[in-house]
Motif scaffolding. Structure first.
Motif, PDB file in Angstrom:
ATOM      1  N   PRO A 116       0.829  -1.208   0.000  1.00  0.00           N
ATOM      2  CA  PRO A 116       0.000   0.000   0.000  1.00  0.00           C
ATOM      3  C   PRO A 116       0.867   1.263   0.000  1.00  0.00           C
ATOM      4  O   PRO A 116       1.801   1.365   0.789  1.00  0.00           O
ATOM      5  CB  PRO A 116      -0.786  -0.110   1.315  1.00  0.00           C
ATOM      6  CG  PRO A 116      -0.682  -1.545   1.728  1.00  0.00           C
ATOM      7  CD  PRO A 116       0.629  -2.030   1.211  1.00  0.00           C
TER       8      PRO A 116
ATOM      9  N   SER B 238      -8.513   2.648  -2.422  1.00  0.00           N
ATOM     10  CA  SER B 238      -8.857   1.243  -2.665  1.00  0.00           C
ATOM     11  C   SER B 238      -7.749   0.346  -2.121  1.00  0.00           C
ATOM     12  O   SER B 238      -6.658   0.818  -1.786  1.00  0.00           O
ATOM     13  CB  SER B 238      -9.037   0.993  -4.164  1.00  0.00           C
ATOM     14  OG  SER B 238     -10.047   1.812  -4.703  1.00  0.00           O
ATOM     15  N   THR B 239      -8.023  -0.952  -2.043  1.00  0.00           N
ATOM     16  CA  THR B 239      -6.978  -1.893  -1.655  1.00  0.00           C
ATOM     17  C   THR B 239      -5.986  -2.041  -2.793  1.00  0.00           C
ATOM     18  O   THR B 239      -6.256  -1.662  -3.940  1.00  0.00           O
ATOM     19  CB  THR B 239      -7.565  -3.289  -1.350  1.00  0.00           C
ATOM     20  OG1 THR B 239      -8.143  -3.818  -2.559  1.00  0.00           O
ATOM     21  CG2 THR B 239      -8.628  -3.225  -0.268  1.00  0.00           C
ATOM     22  N   THR B 240      -4.834  -2.581  -2.502  1.00  0.00           N
ATOM     23  CA  THR B 240      -3.893  -2.939  -3.553  1.00  0.00           C
ATOM     24  C   THR B 240      -4.552  -3.988  -4.454  1.00  0.00           C
ATOM     25  O   THR B 240      -5.530  -4.624  -4.047  1.00  0.00           O
ATOM     26  CB  THR B 240      -2.597  -3.511  -2.949  1.00  0.00           C
ATOM     27  OG1 THR B 240      -2.935  -4.577  -2.054  1.00  0.00           O
ATOM     28  CG2 THR B 240      -1.839  -2.434  -2.191  1.00  0.00           C
TER      29      THR B 240
ATOM     30  N   TRP C 291      -2.600  -6.422   5.026  1.00  0.00           N
ATOM     31  CA  TRP C 291      -3.355  -5.199   4.749  1.00  0.00           C
ATOM     32  C   TRP C 291      -4.603  -5.479   3.907  1.00  0.00           C
ATOM     33  O   TRP C 291      -5.324  -4.557   3.544  1.00  0.00           O
ATOM     34  CB  TRP C 291      -2.475  -4.166   4.035  1.00  0.00           C
ATOM     35  CG  TRP C 291      -1.844  -4.678   2.771  1.00  0.00           C
ATOM     36  CD1 TRP C 291      -2.404  -4.724   1.517  1.00  0.00           C
ATOM     37  CD2 TRP C 291      -0.522  -5.210   2.641  1.00  0.00           C
ATOM     38  NE1 TRP C 291      -1.525  -5.256   0.606  1.00  0.00           N
ATOM     39  CE2 TRP C 291      -0.354  -5.558   1.279  1.00  0.00           C
ATOM     40  CE3 TRP C 291       0.535  -5.415   3.538  1.00  0.00           C
ATOM     41  CZ2 TRP C 291       0.837  -6.111   0.803  1.00  0.00           C
ATOM     42  CZ3 TRP C 291       1.698  -5.971   3.053  1.00  0.00           C
ATOM     43  CH2 TRP C 291       1.850  -6.316   1.706  1.00  0.00           C
ATOM     44  N   LEU C 292      -4.852  -6.760   3.590  1.00  0.00           N
ATOM     45  CA  LEU C 292      -6.030  -7.119   2.804  1.00  0.00           C
ATOM     46  C   LEU C 292      -7.106  -7.718   3.711  1.00  0.00           C
ATOM     47  O   LEU C 292      -6.804  -8.304   4.749  1.00  0.00           O
ATOM     48  CB  LEU C 292      -5.654  -8.135   1.719  1.00  0.00           C
ATOM     49  CG  LEU C 292      -4.729  -7.631   0.605  1.00  0.00           C
ATOM     50  CD1 LEU C 292      -4.369  -8.774  -0.333  1.00  0.00           C
ATOM     51  CD2 LEU C 292      -5.388  -6.490  -0.172  1.00  0.00           C
TER      52      LEU C 292
END
Length: 221
Positions: A138, A150-152, A170-171
Motif C-alpha cells: 500500500p 482502494s486496496t492494492t 493489509w487485505l
C-alpha cells in the motif's frame, strides 16, 4: 504443470523474472509474475464514466500495462513527472498515444498511485478523489478529506476455496493478492507460457478466466 507465482520482481532486480529463464533455459515450470491480472484489476476498478486519471508513483511493469490499457480505452492518462512521461511514451500503442498527457495541473478525481507516490503531490488532488493503488504494498495515504483509497490489486477467493484467511496483512479476510491469483488461474487454465520479463499476457483473457474460476473484485466480496 508446475506454476511459480513471482512476487516482488523488478526490472532492476532480475529483469522482471526473466533472469531465471536465462539462467535455467530448461526450467521445467512456468513463471508467472501476475502483471496482466494485477493491471486488469486496476483497470476494472476505474469508476464508470471516468474519462481521465492521474498516474503517480514509481513506474513499474504493472503501471506501464495499466497506462497502455487505459489509453486504448480512450481514457486520458495524466503524468505529472516529465521523465516518467517520456519513459511511458514508447509503451503506449501508436493509435492511442494522444491519450497520454504531461501536466502538472491534472484535476482528475481518479488517481492511480504506486509506491513512491509523492504525498505532497496527492495534496493537489481535488477533494473526494479516489486513489487506486497499482503496487503490491500500500502506498502512503496522505488524504483524509473525503478521499478514498482502494486496496492494492486483489480479488476475493471462491467460496469453495477453504482454509483461506488473508493473503497479506493489509487485505481483508478471504482476499488474495492479484499476483498470487494469477498463478492459480494460470495453472487452472493450463496455459503453456511464461509471464515474466517484458511479456504481459492478454489482460481481458486473464481477467475473464479469473472470473470464470470464481475470483471476484474486492468490492463484490
Amino acid at each position: 504443470m508446475i506454476i511459480i507465482s513471482l512476487n516482488q520482481q523488478a526490472q532492476s532486480l532480475n529483469g522482471s523474472g526473466e533472469l531465471y529463464l536465462q539462467k535455467y533455459p530448461k526450467l521445467g515450470l512456468k513463471l508467472v509474475d501476475g502483471t496482466s491480472l494485477a493491471a486488469a484489476v486496476v483497470v476494472n476498478s476505474i469508476p464508470h464514466g471516468a474519462d481521465q486519471v492521474v498516474l503517480s508513483g514509481n513506474i513499474s511493469k504493472v503501471a506501464c500495462a495499466v497506462a497502455a490499457a487505459l489509453c486504448k480505452k480512450n481514457i486520458k492518462v495524466i503524468i505529472t513527472n516529465k521523465q516518467d512521461y517520456h519513459f511511458l511514451q514508447p509503451k503506449i500503442p501508436e493509435d492511442a498515444a494522444d491519450n497520454l498527457l504531461l501536466s502538472k495541473t491534472g484535476m482528475a478525481k481518479v488517481w492511480i498511485i504506486g509506491e513512491g507516490a509523492d504525498a505532497t503531490e496527492q495534496l493537489r488532488a481535488p477533494k473526494g478523489t479516489r486513489f487506486i493503488p497499482y503496487s503490491q504494498f500500500p502506498p502512503r495515504m496522505a488524504r483524509k478529506d473525503g478521499c478514498t483509497y482502494s486496496t492494492t490489486p486483489a480479488m476475493s477467493v471462491p467460496k469453495t476455496l477453504q482454509n483461506v484467511h488473508s493473503c497479506e496483512n493489509w487485505l481483508p479476510r478471504r482476499v488474495m493478492s492479484a499476483w498470487r491469483v494469477a498463478g492459480i488461474v494460470h495453472a487452472l487454465e493450463g496455459w503453456d507460457e511464461h509471464e515474466c520479463g517484458d511479456t504481459v499476457l492478454d489482460m481481458d483473457k486473464v481477467w475473464s478466466a479469473a472470473l470464470l474460476h470464481g475470483f471476484r473484485p474486492v468490492a463484490e466480496a
